[in-house]
Design an enzyme around this catalytic site. Structure first.
Site, PDB file in Angstrom:
ATOM      1  N   LYS A  66     -27.135 -20.477 -26.048  1.00 41.04           N
ATOM      2  CA  LYS A  66     -26.231 -21.560 -26.458  1.00 41.04           C
ATOM      3  C   LYS A  66     -24.963 -20.945 -27.017  1.00 41.04           C
ATOM      4  O   LYS A  66     -25.034 -20.064 -27.886  1.00 41.04           O
ATOM      5  CB  LYS A  66     -26.916 -22.403 -27.552  1.00 41.04           C
ATOM      6  N   LYS A  90     -26.890 -17.392 -35.444  1.00 33.89           N
ATOM      7  CA  LYS A  90     -26.556 -18.701 -36.022  1.00 33.89           C
ATOM      8  C   LYS A  90     -27.619 -19.746 -35.655  1.00 33.89           C
ATOM      9  O   LYS A  90     -28.074 -20.506 -36.501  1.00 33.89           O
ATOM     10  CB  LYS A  90     -25.186 -19.135 -35.494  1.00 33.89           C
ATOM     11  N   LYS A 102     -22.339 -16.764 -24.932  1.00 33.22           N
ATOM     12  CA  LYS A 102     -20.900 -16.994 -25.098  1.00 33.22           C
ATOM     13  C   LYS A 102     -20.220 -16.716 -23.775  1.00 33.22           C
ATOM     14  O   LYS A 102     -20.712 -15.907 -22.978  1.00 33.22           O
ATOM     15  CB  LYS A 102     -20.339 -16.036 -26.160  1.00 33.22           C
ATOM     16  N   THR A 186     -19.089 -29.428 -38.042  1.00 40.21           N
ATOM     17  CA  THR A 186     -18.969 -28.086 -38.640  1.00 40.21           C
ATOM     18  C   THR A 186     -18.508 -28.210 -40.088  1.00 40.21           C
ATOM     19  O   THR A 186     -19.106 -27.609 -40.993  1.00 40.21           O
ATOM     20  CB  THR A 186     -18.024 -27.193 -37.803  1.00 40.21           C
ATOM     21  N   ASN A 217      -9.766 -28.349 -37.033  1.00 39.14           N
ATOM     22  CA  ASN A 217     -11.005 -29.135 -37.000  1.00 39.14           C
ATOM     23  C   ASN A 217     -11.880 -28.837 -38.215  1.00 39.14           C
ATOM     24  O   ASN A 217     -12.255 -29.747 -38.967  1.00 39.14           O
ATOM     25  CB  ASN A 217     -11.771 -28.867 -35.690  1.00 39.14           C
ATOM     26  N   SER A 345     -24.541 -29.946 -31.679  1.00 39.88           N
ATOM     27  CA  SER A 345     -24.572 -29.679 -30.235  1.00 39.88           C
ATOM     28  C   SER A 345     -26.025 -29.741 -29.734  1.00 39.88           C
ATOM     29  O   SER A 345     -26.304 -30.257 -28.653  1.00 39.88           O
ATOM     30  CB  SER A 345     -24.020 -28.290 -29.929  1.00 39.88           C
TER      31      SER A 345
END
Ligand code: NAD
Length: 411
Positions: A66, A90, A102, A186, A217, A345
């Site tokens: 992810k 994470k 990634k 986040t 953000n 997510s």
């Protein structure tokens, strides 16, 4: 120090503290797969340009990889594999059934037309389609990519598969399977972690002050939700400068000012300060939410905040970590503090698999519960091993990842 070397320091400290099996450590230190692709794009003037893209799966031991896809001129294989490793950690710290991945493309997006950007995006998916999927590797937005680009990716992948495929990608618009609560997620997680840290330091959030670096953000949501939690936001910055008001800044009103003027600077009732001064303010919590490498050995000794809660990825260098640790500052590391985005997510993916969508309240409740649990686990590990919260977060991640590896017979 490069990103890769930087990522190895807390990892090695965690491996040493937990006396990790050398075989397991060696596996974790290497990504499972790293794919490089060439993407030809017919540009608006008719000539063909070939772009280089990457997708890395650091680990798929606990679930599909992810992680986001970054469009930037400085993207390179080393950066992509380091970011994929951070995503494995994470996701593991947050307790999600995912590994880490990634992707990225070497491109300066400011030089592309909208049509060229769409062609590049579709070309990238054509090249990596065999490598990704809802049970294999699930991309998301990162630097210079957004919900619109996720929509193009989802459309291209669905065409290749010949069926509706929302679950292979997250960060989509609600109309194509996105989740409520994702935009603020986040920042919400950063504030949840910050409030938990205040409890550890026995500081009442309603009497606490904070400074927020960055108002994009992560920073804008951190400022707004910190304000909602009762904290006084005394300083905020963006790339153009910083503002300070000892009486407090209303981040919602500041957001309206930013919409009008394009920057936090010159906000009514505030005093202009530098970004360096913001980092050194005497506040209860400093939220660095802009970019990497902001707290270094040059300014760490001057930091007066009691708590640093990392909204950005890598805002503190390893040299600075040592100095802050000695000063007794409680630092909540990025892989714990900013995991709220990937957590929601994950909720988006679950909702896509079920084709059943949750209310925003449900998303927030589930996110907060996971974040508080992760914080407590890491805090307990920091006490048990007598290490910083950063090293403890890596111990938490490595324990989960290597337990799955062990039970799969990989070492
Ligand atoms: P963004 O582009 O929306 O915002 C970045 C903000 O930082 C902007 O306000 C910009 O003006 C400001 N800024 C840039 N350079 C600065 C400087 N030198 N000093 C002060 N302010 C500066 O980006 P974002 O999505 O908010 O991401 C911020 C950080 O958080 C990045 O490190 C990113 O990797 C990390 N992060 C983001 C998410 C997410 O969901 N967006 C999730 C996890 C981690």
């Amino acid at each position: 120090m490069g990103l890769f070397e930087q990522s190895q320091i807390p990892l090695k400290a965690a491996i040493k503290a937990m006396k990790l099996d050398p075989g397991a450590a060696a596996i974790v230190e290497h990504p499972e797969r790293l794919l490089e692709v060439s993407i030809p794009v017919k540009m608006d003037d008719g000539h063909v340009e070939v772009f280089t893209g990457y997708r890395c799966q650091h680990s798929t031991v606990m679930g599909p990889a992810k992680g986001g896809v970054r469009y930037h001129q400085n993207v390179n294989a080393d950066e992509v594999r380091t970011l994929a490793f951070w995503m494995s950690c994470k996701c593991a710290v947050a307790g999600l059934p995912y590994g880490g991945g990634k992707g990225g493309i070497i491109v300066d997006v400011s030089k592309l037309s909208e049509r060229e950007l769409e062609a590049l995006t579709r070309g990238y998916i054509d090249k990596i389609a065999f490598f990704i999927g809802e049970k294999l590797d699930i991309p998301a937005p990162d630097m210079n990519t957004n919900a619109k680009i996720m929509g193009w990716m989802m459309d291209e992948y669905s065409k290749i598969k010949g069926q509706f495929e929302p679950g292979f990608i997250t960060g989509k618009d609600l109309s194509v399977g996105g989740s409520l609560g994702r935009t603020a997620a986040t920042g919400r997680g950063v504030v949840t972690a910050g409030v938990e840290a205040l409890k550890v330091k026995k500081i009442n959030p309603k009497k606490a002050t904070c400074a927020v670096q960055g108002f994009g953000n992560v920073g804008s949501w951190t400022a707004k939700l910190a304000h909602d939690a009762g904290l006084k936001v005394v300083a905020v910055s963006d790339v153009y400068g910083a503002i300070y008001n000892a009486k407090g800044i209303d981040p919602y009103d500041l957001e309206a000012h930013v919409k009008k003027t394009g920057s936090v600077t010159k906000y009514k009732g505030s005093k202009a300060i530098s970004n360096e001064e913001l980092l050194e303010l005497d506040v209860n919590i400093l939220f660095p939410c802009a970019m990497e490498g902001q707290i270094t050995k040059a300014n760490a000794a001057k930091i007066k905040a009691k708590i640093i809660c990392e909204g950005a990825n890598g805002p503190t260098t390893p040299d600075a970590d040592k100095i802050l640790d000695k000063k007794g500052i409680l630092l909540i590391p990025d892989i714990l503090a900013n995991g709220g985005g990937v957590t929601v997510s994950y909720f988006e993916w679950v909702q896509n698999l079920y084709r059943y969508f949750w209310s925003e309240e449900e998303v927030i409740e589930k996110q907060t519960a996971l974040m508080v649990k992760a914080f407590k686990e890491v805090y307990e590990l920091s006490k048990e091993y007598k290490v910083s919260m950063r090293v403890a977060a890596y111990i938490s991640a490595l324990s989960r990842i290597t337990k799955a590896m062990k039970n799969r017979g990989q070492f």
